[in-house]
Design an enzyme around this catalytic site. Sequence first.
Site, short mmCIF file in Angstrom:
data_model
loop_
_atom_site.label_atom_id
_atom_site.label_comp_id
_atom_site.label_asym_id
_atom_site.label_seq_id
_atom_site.Cartn_x
_atom_site.Cartn_y
_atom_site.Cartn_z
CB ILE A 113 19.75 12.30 -28.62
CG1 ILE A 113 19.91 12.99 -29.99
CG2 ILE A 113 18.28 12.22 -28.23
CD1 ILE A 113 19.36 12.19 -31.15
CG ASN A 134 19.03 7.95 -26.40
OD1 ASN A 134 18.65 8.39 -27.47
ND2 ASN A 134 20.27 8.12 -25.94
CE1 TYR A 145 21.34 2.82 -35.44
CE2 TYR A 145 20.15 3.66 -37.35
CZ TYR A 145 20.55 3.78 -36.03
OH TYR A 145 20.16 4.88 -35.30
CE LYS A 195 17.89 3.08 -33.60
NZ LYS A 195 17.74 3.30 -32.13
CB THR A 225 25.25 12.69 -31.67
OG1 THR A 225 25.24 11.64 -32.64
CG2 THR A 225 23.84 13.22 -31.47
#
Length: 244
Positions: free
Chosen positions: A18, A87, A150, A154, A185
């Site tokens: 991304i 990012n 994780y 976020k 990705t």
Amino acid sequence: MNRLSGKTAVVTGGGSGIGLASAKRFIEEGAFVYIFGRRQEVLDTALATLGDNARAVQGSVSDLDDLDRLYATVKAERGELDILLANAGTGAFAALGEITPEHYQQIFDVNVKGVLFTVQKGLPLMKAGGSIILTGSTTGEMGTPQFSVYSATKAAVRNFARSWAQDLRGTGIRVNVLSPGPTRTDLALDVVGEAAFEAMGATTPIGRLGDPAETAAAAAFLASGDSSFMTGSEMFVDGGLAQV
């Protein structure tokens, strides 16, 4: 379109996925882009595709000296910064009962500490009209087995945007979160596995995985004046995964 003509952007994690797709879209819309990442060979490959309006700086967002070097380069060469896409991120699976201090530290260092200091150290170069974009995730909104650390990072990123929008009152600088869903990705395929990831994409209302270029299009919107009345917001590019 040339919505970003004359603007300077920094994209962390800009060598692939991304980040690379967003750097490419920013350049197509007129920006000069600095990509920042850990692996020099990945950056070199990315530069070969991005062309003359890109520059690479090698380093890690979890290393404050590396971030200082990034922004010293931007200041010396461009003077100021208009767009910051924070990012860079990492992730790994570990179920409750199996989480180690090392697992926690690695993911929080990049996804929380890295985002915080990427933004804080870049802020002095930004001027009114600047746009800060933080890469979030649908996992910040949903419960995900074996992915709690994780996911927690976020969720922290989402609150950074809410709180920093308040801190930035009166500056003319906006901050928003861009939250992809399952997107094709290399990192995602490595972490999840191709078969499992394809199956996840099939569960979205759209019925497939996203392409990094689709998220990049949303990043360009948030970077541009078209999103001038947005701050503290979260934009999902997730095929509907976290929406229904």
